[in-house]
Design an enzyme around this catalytic site. Sequence first.
Site, PDB file in Angstrom:
ATOM      1  N   THR A  93       0.872  -1.175   0.000  1.00  0.00           N
ATOM      2  CA  THR A  93       0.000   0.000   0.000  1.00  0.00           C
ATOM      3  C   THR A  93       0.904   1.219   0.000  1.00  0.00           C
ATOM      4  O   THR A  93       1.662   1.428   0.963  1.00  0.00           O
ATOM      5  CB  THR A  93      -0.891   0.030   1.257  1.00  0.00           C
ATOM      6  OG1 THR A  93      -1.617  -1.192   1.326  1.00  0.00           O
ATOM      7  CG2 THR A  93      -1.858   1.195   1.205  1.00  0.00           C
ATOM      8  N   LYS A 168      -7.805   1.134  -2.794  1.00  0.00           N
ATOM      9  CA  LYS A 168      -7.379   0.676  -1.459  1.00  0.00           C
ATOM     10  C   LYS A 168      -7.580   1.776  -0.407  1.00  0.00           C
ATOM     11  O   LYS A 168      -8.136   1.528   0.663  1.00  0.00           O
ATOM     12  CB  LYS A 168      -5.909   0.248  -1.537  1.00  0.00           C
ATOM     13  CG  LYS A 168      -5.219  -0.004  -0.220  1.00  0.00           C
ATOM     14  CD  LYS A 168      -5.611  -1.313   0.393  1.00  0.00           C
ATOM     15  CE  LYS A 168      -5.025  -1.452   1.787  1.00  0.00           C
ATOM     16  NZ  LYS A 168      -5.445  -2.652   2.464  1.00  0.00           N
TER      17      LYS A 168
HETATM   18  P1  NAD Z   1       6.062  -5.804   7.260  1.00  0.00           P
HETATM   19  O1  NAD Z   1       6.778  -4.629   7.853  1.00  0.00           O
HETATM   20  O2  NAD Z   1       5.784  -6.998   8.082  1.00  0.00           O
HETATM   21  O3  NAD Z   1       6.860  -6.298   5.946  1.00  0.00           O
HETATM   22  C1  NAD Z   1       7.595  -5.457   5.086  1.00  0.00           C
HETATM   23  C2  NAD Z   1       8.907  -6.167   4.795  1.00  0.00           C
HETATM   24  O4  NAD Z   1       9.633  -5.409   3.826  1.00  0.00           O
HETATM   25  C3  NAD Z   1       9.809  -6.281   6.037  1.00  0.00           C
HETATM   26  O5  NAD Z   1      10.128  -7.644   6.270  1.00  0.00           O
HETATM   27  C4  NAD Z   1      11.024  -5.458   5.660  1.00  0.00           C
HETATM   28  O6  NAD Z   1      12.244  -5.960   6.205  1.00  0.00           O
HETATM   29  C5  NAD Z   1      11.002  -5.555   4.148  1.00  0.00           C
HETATM   30  N1  NAD Z   1      11.808  -4.529   3.495  1.00  0.00           N
HETATM   31  C6  NAD Z   1      11.915  -3.215   3.831  1.00  0.00           C
HETATM   32  N2  NAD Z   1      12.772  -2.604   2.974  1.00  0.00           N
HETATM   33  C7  NAD Z   1      13.176  -3.551   2.091  1.00  0.00           C
HETATM   34  C8  NAD Z   1      14.043  -3.535   0.959  1.00  0.00           C
HETATM   35  N3  NAD Z   1      14.672  -2.404   0.563  1.00  0.00           N
HETATM   36  N4  NAD Z   1      14.242  -4.693   0.291  1.00  0.00           N
HETATM   37  C9  NAD Z   1      13.624  -5.833   0.677  1.00  0.00           C
HETATM   38  N5  NAD Z   1      12.792  -5.923   1.736  1.00  0.00           N
HETATM   39  C10 NAD Z   1      12.574  -4.776   2.422  1.00  0.00           C
HETATM   40  O7  NAD Z   1       4.705  -5.207   6.641  1.00  0.00           O
HETATM   41  P2  NAD Z   1       3.417  -6.035   6.174  1.00  0.00           P
HETATM   42  O8  NAD Z   1       2.415  -6.060   7.269  1.00  0.00           O
HETATM   43  O9  NAD Z   1       3.852  -7.290   5.507  1.00  0.00           O
HETATM   44  O10 NAD Z   1       2.830  -5.015   5.090  1.00  0.00           O
HETATM   45  C11 NAD Z   1       3.411  -4.892   3.798  1.00  0.00           C
HETATM   46  C12 NAD Z   1       2.552  -3.950   2.973  1.00  0.00           C
HETATM   47  O11 NAD Z   1       1.217  -4.479   2.897  1.00  0.00           O
HETATM   48  C13 NAD Z   1       2.422  -2.544   3.546  1.00  0.00           C
HETATM   49  O12 NAD Z   1       2.452  -1.618   2.498  1.00  0.00           O
HETATM   50  C14 NAD Z   1       1.065  -2.570   4.253  1.00  0.00           C
HETATM   51  O13 NAD Z   1       0.479  -1.286   4.325  1.00  0.00           O
HETATM   52  C15 NAD Z   1       0.280  -3.503   3.343  1.00  0.00           C
HETATM   53  N6  NAD Z   1      -0.834  -4.221   3.985  1.00  0.00           N
HETATM   54  C16 NAD Z   1      -0.670  -4.798   5.197  1.00  0.00           C
HETATM   55  C17 NAD Z   1      -1.744  -5.486   5.775  1.00  0.00           C
HETATM   56  C18 NAD Z   1      -1.602  -6.147   7.132  1.00  0.00           C
HETATM   57  O14 NAD Z   1      -2.626  -6.546   7.702  1.00  0.00           O
HETATM   58  N7  NAD Z   1      -0.400  -6.307   7.667  1.00  0.00           N
HETATM   59  C19 NAD Z   1      -2.974  -5.567   5.108  1.00  0.00           C
HETATM   60  C20 NAD Z   1      -3.087  -5.003   3.837  1.00  0.00           C
HETATM   61  C21 NAD Z   1      -2.008  -4.317   3.287  1.00  0.00           C
END
Ligand code: NAD
Length: 296
Positions: A93, A168
Amino acid sequence: MKRIAFIGLGNMGLPMAVNLAKAGFEVKGFDTTLWAAERAAAAGIALAASCADAATDADAVVTMLPNGAILAAVYDEVIAAARPGALLIDCSTVDVENARAAHEAAANAGLKSLDAPVSGGVAGAAAGTLTFMVGGSEVAFEAARPLLSAMGRTLVHCGDWGAGQAAKICNNMVLAVSMIGVCEAFSLADKLGLDRKAMFDVVSTSSGRCWSIDTYCPVPGIGLQSPADNDYKPGFSAPLMLKDLKLSQRAAESVGAETPLGRHAADLYAAFVAEGGADKDFSGIMPWLAQKSREG
Ligand code: NAD
């Protein structure tokens, strides 16, 4: 479409990558955080040494990252390494501007791309039942269909570049406003001496019915199992909801849309996160609101 690079193996990304692998795709993952990489390796995902290493030779590159600035940096590396004809699918997102800039960078390099943010949370990611809201060309959408179907149940092609992100943030603005409305109603019902179960039985079958009450009830012990039954452990965290509300306010400002309840919801979630909600589910705004009294 067989070899998939999956960049960002966090709470959402890892179960999505696992579902791709289960469906027979060859998945090569990358994450900058050691614990995420170790967890992915333990789940059987092959790991690359960098974004570029993951993207080289991939037929499709899926990203699931925290925000638009990180996406832009990752796309710099991925676009330089991707093979001609590769499809880039960003499921994070992010703000509409960064999403469109990512598409433009991909198109300038001759690559197809989609913005494909999701709804359904960690449980939906694990179960492979996510909803994908997709922006980009029809051709790219059809090319991505088998891959997205391995991770989700509902695929909606919303329009061109950025339309997925637009859908979204609009959805989550509705969700935040409806959740606050349900919490306010329970709080008022409590103070009026109305039994919570009676309140639930009426509203969940009447015109006030919405997902925030009938599927994700913010009071414990009532309705379907929800984070309220687990001390508001996320679920969908309050900081992530705040992030999405800020994105919708930024988008509203950029196009001059008046969204007073969206703005007020963003202010309430900012206050909740600052006052103890940082590690809570977004429905944890219920006890926070309930302990406040009307002033004056
Ligand atoms: P998260 O923080 O658990 O995962 C993000 C991952 O990206 C982390 O493991 C981080 O180390 C990695 N990362 C950061 N920089 C990086 C890079 N340069 N190269 C490679 N990896 C890198 O977050 P999440 O909960 O998995 O959410 C991910 C996305 O999905 C966000 O944009 C969030 O808004 C969206 N989202 C989350 C949910 C939810 O319920 N968690 C629901 C819908 C949408």
